[in-house]
Scaffold this active site. Structure first.
Site, PDB file in Angstrom:
ATOM      1  N   GLY A  55      33.797  39.138  35.072  1.00  0.00           N
ATOM      2  CA  GLY A  55      35.141  39.817  35.219  1.00  0.00           C
ATOM      3  C   GLY A  55      36.300  38.869  35.594  1.00  0.00           C
ATOM      4  N   ASP A  56      37.444  39.617  35.961  1.00  0.00           N
ATOM      5  CA  ASP A  56      38.526  38.840  36.312  1.00  0.00           C
ATOM      6  C   ASP A  56      38.539  37.890  37.232  1.00  0.00           C
ATOM      7  OD1 ASP A  56      39.946  40.121  34.237  1.00  0.00           O
ATOM      8  OD2 ASP A  56      40.468  42.069  35.474  1.00  0.00           O
ATOM      9  N   GLY A  57      37.702  38.097  38.489  1.00  0.00           N
ATOM     10  CA  GLY A  57      37.498  37.151  39.470  1.00  0.00           C
ATOM     11  C   GLY A  57      36.893  35.769  38.963  1.00  0.00           C
ATOM     12  N   THR A  58      35.814  35.975  38.207  1.00  0.00           N
ATOM     13  CA  THR A  58      35.194  34.899  37.237  1.00  0.00           C
ATOM     14  C   THR A  58      36.084  34.094  36.534  1.00  0.00           C
ATOM     15  OG1 THR A  58      33.014  35.988  37.318  1.00  0.00           O
ATOM     16  CG2 THR A  58      33.214  34.025  36.109  1.00  0.00           C
ATOM     17  N   THR A  80      34.507  45.060  35.129  1.00  0.00           N
ATOM     18  CA  THR A  80      34.831  46.524  35.102  1.00  0.00           C
ATOM     19  C   THR A  80      36.376  46.623  34.419  1.00  0.00           C
ATOM     20  OG1 THR A  80      33.557  46.920  37.320  1.00  0.00           O
ATOM     21  CG2 THR A  80      35.237  48.892  36.515  1.00  0.00           C
ATOM     22  N   ASP A 205      55.595  34.200  25.877  1.00  0.00           N
ATOM     23  CA  ASP A 205      57.323  34.140  26.026  1.00  0.00           C
ATOM     24  C   ASP A 205      57.754  33.195  26.690  1.00  0.00           C
ATOM     25  OD1 ASP A 205      57.025  35.496  28.229  1.00  0.00           O
ATOM     26  OD2 ASP A 205      58.140  37.566  27.465  1.00  0.00           O
ATOM     27  N   LEU A 207      58.151  33.578  29.960  1.00  0.00           N
ATOM     28  CA  LEU A 207      58.673  34.401  31.079  1.00  0.00           C
ATOM     29  C   LEU A 207      57.786  35.074  31.798  1.00  0.00           C
ATOM     30  CD1 LEU A 207      61.702  35.606  28.941  1.00  0.00           C
ATOM     31  CD2 LEU A 207      61.945  33.956  30.803  1.00  0.00           C
ATOM     32  N   GLU A 260      42.460  38.691  43.127  1.00  0.00           N
ATOM     33  CA  GLU A 260      41.996  37.780  44.041  1.00  0.00           C
ATOM     34  C   GLU A 260      43.010  37.717  45.141  1.00  0.00           C
ATOM     35  OE1 GLU A 260      38.515  36.549  44.035  1.00  0.00           O
ATOM     36  OE2 GLU A 260      38.464  38.077  42.421  1.00  0.00           O
TER      37      GLU A 260
END
Length: 280
Positions: A55-58, A80, A205, A207, A260
């Site tokens: 997931g995003d943590g990994t 998830t 971009d 930004l 995180e």
């Protein structure tokens, strides 16, 4: 050598049974223990690429190892929310994601660097330094209940004590002070499993997109459902801006990025163009 970090518990383990097949599909690799330290060592040791399966943590841990190095990162979304992989336009199906990695195409995308008392860290999706950060802090302190209900109760508790926070910002060298309930800094569009808090964010971009919300309790309650589509930015109590560098000070809270815990304010957030070489 491809260095791989995999989290079989990501997404409540819904892809755990598929993980051996994904590793076989990837081909020769070195499977590393979780965390950024082992990945940093692999990058320093000459890894040709890093692949994060989870997931995003990994993925967040992998970013700490590859940011600014030119070593390409492949992402196999097993979590998830998978906000970062979605925000980068990567395949949502794990097998298709591995196939894209094996194709060997790369492109450079931006990352955001966060400097503060915690040191330096990197994120790819969104940094929260307002109401959502307070909710995360409260939920992390709670021992009951388990699962999503913990966050529901944390939201309720923080809504009950909601008050504007006084921020001191420096936006590309220009200082200002303001009261706000929300403060989100986006390199990509979404956090929290598809909540489009920074709907105009573009990771190519150069930004950062910043969303501020000065609304009160009632307005915030009505805004929350609109974040799913990004329509909240049309509310008169919401302000958006873009910057290359944003200094954030004021509230006594810890900010979160890619879901995180990062560290306490004050922090300086800087967009670093092309800091990530992405396998896609």
């Amino acid at each position: 050598m491809i260095a791989v970090v995999a989290n079989p518990t990501a997404g409540k383990g819904r892809h755990a049974a598929l993980l051996p097949a994904l590793l076989d599909q990837l081909g020769p690799h070195e499977l590393l223990p979780p965390g950024a330290d082992a990945l940093r060592a692999a990058v320093a040791g000459g890894a040709d690429a890093v692949v994060a399966m989870g997931g995003d943590g990994t993925v967040h841990a992998a970013l700490q190892a590859v940011a600014g190095t030119g070593v390409p990162l492949g992402i196999v979304p097993l979590g998830t929310g998978n906000d970062l992989s979605a925000g980068l336009g990567l395949p949502g199906d794990p097998r298709a994601a591995v196939a894209a990695i094996l194709a060997g195409r790369t492109r450079a995308v931006d990352l955001a660097r966060v400097d503060g008392a915690h040191g330096t860290s990197w994120f790819g999706s969104v940094l929260a330094a307002g109401f959502d950060a307070l909710v995360n802090e409260r939920a992390n302190r709670m021992r009951w209940p388990r699962g999503p209900r913990r966050y529901d109760l944390a939201i309720f508790a923080e809504m009950a004590r909601l008050r504007p926070l006084r921020y001191r910002l420096v936006v590309d060298g220009v200082p200002e002070e303001l009261d706000s309930v929300l403060l989100a800094v986006g390199n990509t569009v979404a956090y929290g499993g598809g909540m489009r808090i920074c709907p105009g964010a573009d990771p190519t971009d150069g930004l950062l997109d910043v969303t501020l919300g000065v609304a009160g309790r009632l307005a915030l309650a009505t805004l929350k459902p609109k974040v799913r589509t990004g329509a909240h930015v049309d509310h008169p109590g919401v302000r958006t801006l873009r910057a290359t560098t944003l200094e954030i000070a004021g509230p006594d809270l810890h900010c979160y990025a890619d879901g995180e815990r990062i560290g306490p304010l004050p922090v300086t957030v800087t967009c670093v163009p092309g800091a990530l070489t992405l396998l896609h």
